[in-house]
Design a protein around this motif. Structure first.
Motif, PDB file in Angstrom:
ATOM      1  N   LYS A 108       0.825  -1.201   0.000  1.00  0.00           N
ATOM      2  CA  LYS A 108       0.000   0.000   0.000  1.00  0.00           C
ATOM      3  C   LYS A 108       0.868   1.264   0.000  1.00  0.00           C
ATOM      4  CE  LYS A 108      -4.330   1.483   0.689  1.00  0.00           C
ATOM      5  NZ  LYS A 108      -5.468   1.082  -0.139  1.00  0.00           N
ATOM      6  N   ILE A 109       1.877   1.246   0.853  1.00  0.00           N
ATOM      7  CA  ILE A 109       2.762   2.410   0.944  1.00  0.00           C
ATOM      8  C   ILE A 109       3.517   2.609  -0.363  1.00  0.00           C
ATOM      9  CG2 ILE A 109       4.839   3.279   2.071  1.00  0.00           C
ATOM     10  CD1 ILE A 109       3.747   1.947   4.677  1.00  0.00           C
ATOM     11  N   TYR A 112       1.354   4.422  -2.662  1.00  0.00           N
ATOM     12  CA  TYR A 112       1.291   5.852  -2.382  1.00  0.00           C
ATOM     13  C   TYR A 112       2.586   6.570  -2.764  1.00  0.00           C
ATOM     14  CZ  TYR A 112      -3.033   5.499   0.336  1.00  0.00           C
ATOM     15  OH  TYR A 112      -4.322   5.319   0.741  1.00  0.00           O
ATOM     16  N   SER A 113       3.687   5.831  -2.681  1.00  0.00           N
ATOM     17  CA  SER A 113       4.977   6.485  -2.902  1.00  0.00           C
ATOM     18  C   SER A 113       5.312   6.625  -4.380  1.00  0.00           C
ATOM     19  CB  SER A 113       6.091   5.680  -2.224  1.00  0.00           C
ATOM     20  OG  SER A 113       5.889   5.684  -0.839  1.00  0.00           O
ATOM     21  N   GLU A 119      -4.292   9.839 -10.007  1.00  0.00           N
ATOM     22  CA  GLU A 119      -5.117   8.886  -9.279  1.00  0.00           C
ATOM     23  C   GLU A 119      -4.685   7.503  -9.702  1.00  0.00           C
ATOM     24  OE1 GLU A 119      -9.253   9.375  -9.307  1.00  0.00           O
ATOM     25  OE2 GLU A 119      -9.170  11.415  -8.482  1.00  0.00           O
ATOM     26  N   LYS A 120      -4.044   6.806  -8.774  1.00  0.00           N
ATOM     27  CA  LYS A 120      -3.335   5.605  -9.200  1.00  0.00           C
ATOM     28  C   LYS A 120      -3.790   4.317  -8.536  1.00  0.00           C
ATOM     29  CE  LYS A 120      -0.273   7.093  -5.705  1.00  0.00           C
ATOM     30  NZ  LYS A 120      -1.366   8.049  -5.379  1.00  0.00           N
ATOM     31  N   ASP A 123      -8.223   3.087  -3.988  1.00  0.00           N
ATOM     32  CA  ASP A 123      -8.854   4.075  -3.150  1.00  0.00           C
ATOM     33  C   ASP A 123      -9.200   5.312  -3.939  1.00  0.00           C
ATOM     34  OD1 ASP A 123      -8.551   2.493  -1.051  1.00  0.00           O
ATOM     35  OD2 ASP A 123      -7.230   3.836   0.079  1.00  0.00           O
ATOM     36  N   ALA A 124      -8.198   5.836  -4.606  1.00  0.00           N
ATOM     37  CA  ALA A 124      -8.397   7.084  -5.319  1.00  0.00           C
ATOM     38  C   ALA A 124      -9.501   6.918  -6.350  1.00  0.00           C
ATOM     39  CB  ALA A 124      -7.107   7.505  -5.993  1.00  0.00           C
ATOM     40  N   ARG A 126     -11.940   4.842  -6.244  1.00  0.00           N
ATOM     41  CA  ARG A 126     -13.243   4.622  -5.651  1.00  0.00           C
ATOM     42  C   ARG A 126     -13.746   5.830  -4.863  1.00  0.00           C
ATOM     43  NH1 ARG A 126     -11.795   0.375  -3.957  1.00  0.00           N
ATOM     44  NH2 ARG A 126     -11.656   0.997  -1.799  1.00  0.00           N
ATOM     45  N   ASP A 127     -12.854   6.747  -4.606  1.00  0.00           N
ATOM     46  CA  ASP A 127     -13.275   7.917  -3.854  1.00  0.00           C
ATOM     47  C   ASP A 127     -14.474   8.591  -4.513  1.00  0.00           C
ATOM     48  OD1 ASP A 127     -11.503   7.662  -1.812  1.00  0.00           O
ATOM     49  OD2 ASP A 127      -9.984   8.919  -2.739  1.00  0.00           O
ATOM     50  N   GLN A 129     -16.910   7.216  -5.961  1.00  0.00           N
ATOM     51  CA  GLN A 129     -18.152   6.533  -5.588  1.00  0.00           C
ATOM     52  C   GLN A 129     -18.539   6.783  -4.136  1.00  0.00           C
ATOM     53  OE1 GLN A 129     -18.054   2.315  -6.372  1.00  0.00           O
ATOM     54  NE2 GLN A 129     -16.884   2.625  -8.240  1.00  0.00           N
ATOM     55  N   THR A 130     -17.544   6.748  -3.268  1.00  0.00           N
ATOM     56  CA  THR A 130     -17.863   6.690  -1.854  1.00  0.00           C
ATOM     57  C   THR A 130     -18.033   8.055  -1.205  1.00  0.00           C
ATOM     58  OG1 THR A 130     -15.524   6.532  -1.394  1.00  0.00           O
ATOM     59  CG2 THR A 130     -16.761   4.488  -1.461  1.00  0.00           C
TER      60      THR A 130
ATOM     61  N   PRO B  27     -18.224   4.629   4.759  1.00  0.00           N
ATOM     62  CA  PRO B  27     -19.046   5.711   4.202  1.00  0.00           C
ATOM     63  C   PRO B  27     -20.522   5.363   4.353  1.00  0.00           C
ATOM     64  CG  PRO B  27     -18.057   4.387   2.457  1.00  0.00           C
ATOM     65  CD  PRO B  27     -17.460   3.912   3.737  1.00  0.00           C
ATOM     66  N   ARG B  70      -9.184   9.527   3.292  1.00  0.00           N
ATOM     67  CA  ARG B  70      -9.547   8.755   2.101  1.00  0.00           C
ATOM     68  C   ARG B  70     -10.788   9.332   1.425  1.00  0.00           C
ATOM     69  NH1 ARG B  70     -13.083   4.498   1.481  1.00  0.00           N
ATOM     70  NH2 ARG B  70     -12.587   2.942  -0.134  1.00  0.00           N
ATOM     71  N   SER B  74      -8.002  12.099  -3.672  1.00  0.00           N
ATOM     72  CA  SER B  74      -6.612  11.835  -4.021  1.00  0.00           C
ATOM     73  C   SER B  74      -5.645  12.911  -3.541  1.00  0.00           C
ATOM     74  CB  SER B  74      -6.490  11.661  -5.530  1.00  0.00           C
ATOM     75  OG  SER B  74      -7.076  12.773  -6.167  1.00  0.00           O
ATOM     76  N   ARG B  81      -0.168   8.195   3.343  1.00  0.00           N
ATOM     77  CA  ARG B  81       1.096   7.473   3.314  1.00  0.00           C
ATOM     78  C   ARG B  81       1.840   7.638   4.641  1.00  0.00           C
ATOM     79  NH1 ARG B  81       6.172   8.640   2.275  1.00  0.00           N
ATOM     80  NH2 ARG B  81       5.773  10.754   1.576  1.00  0.00           N
TER      81      ARG B  81
END
Lengths: 143, 143
Positions: A108-109, A112-113, A119-120, A123-124, A126-127, A129-130, B27, B70, B74, B81
């Motif tokens: 996960k890290i 992010y790194s 948006e990669k 999470d990004a 799906r953001d 949607q949520t 959510p 989250r 993004s 991170r």
DNA sequence: CTACAGGTTAGAGTGCGCTCTAAGTCAACA
DNA sequence: TGTTGACTTAGAGCGCACTCTAACCTGTAG
């Protein structure tokens, strides 16, 4: 030594030491003329071991079973061994589980790194949607 | 899917799912015509990740910080991170600690497994000292 | 129409492991 | 002689993470 010093040396509060005695984790300490507990340094070894059990997540009720066997003397070593072996199995499982989770965290890290303007990741993506109904901010848990 | 099925699939109770939503970990789910929560399967990924955080001992208030970032999308990946890196550090420390404790357990068990008719370890030797006042059986913790 | 499974809410209760409070005793020191 | 400070007890309170209850609503099968 008295309870205050033991507390310092053991890294527990005097409250906690009395609590441990009350529930039976620690043997009832001998008292001096003023009814104050007077401890032998050897108790530190036992407290340290209890600390290991606690650190490895053994519930107090199990420590208690162990402590009670211990107080019955050398005839209970077999039972104590069994408890510790069972516990060791649990600890190993826990270690494996944590190890797994660590790998997930690493992944996960790493995500992010990588690129941090695009948006990669899931999470990004799906953001979109949520992030909707959530205006109602939850009542925080007890404050 | 409705909350019951999500509960089954996620390995949580419906109660817990509603609780997570209430405090903001999940959510607010969209509702169907009968005001029942209607979930998209994608929520399972998020719940699984929360499970990893929980398993590794992250307190809910920290998960909450993460969840809130989250939901802001993004632009918050950097903060997220940092949270995960900090958490990873904790998890590594915990792993090392458990590893240590495991060694102690191994030693102790080896001691018990050796000769088992003789008083051979610290405990057994000290049993003579500690087995005394303890007739008063402690009030068990809440029953 | 009835029964029933499964959903809804606010809010109370649980189990764990401490952690603290109140009211008192006691020893030592200025 | 007072006043610290460390000790004593029974019992209350706390923070965490759920877990459950009560009373109600809704959709579907028989």
């Amino acid at each position: 030594m008295k309870i205050g010093e033991l507390a310092k040396r053991a890294g527990l509060s005097a409250h906690t030491i009395r609590y441990y005695e009350r529930i039976g984790l620690l043997p009832g300490a001998p008292r001096n003329a003023s009814r104050q507990r007077e401890y032998d340094a050897s108790i530190l070894v036992w407290i340290a071991f209890l600390g290991r059990l606690r650190t490895t997540g053994m519930p107090i009720r199990d420590m208690l079973r162990y402590a009670q066997l211990r107080e019955r003397g050398s005839q209970t070593t077999e039972d104590r061994r069994l408890i510790l072996e069972q516990h060791r199995t649990n600890v190993r499982a826990r270690l494996a589980e944590l190890h797994d989770c660590l790998a997930v965290l690493d992944t996960k890290i790493a995500g992010y790194s990588g690129l941090n303007t695009v948006e990669k990741d899931n999470d990004a993506a799906r953001d979109h949607q949520t992030r909707h109904i959530r205006e109602t901010l939850a009542r925080p848990l007890k404050g």
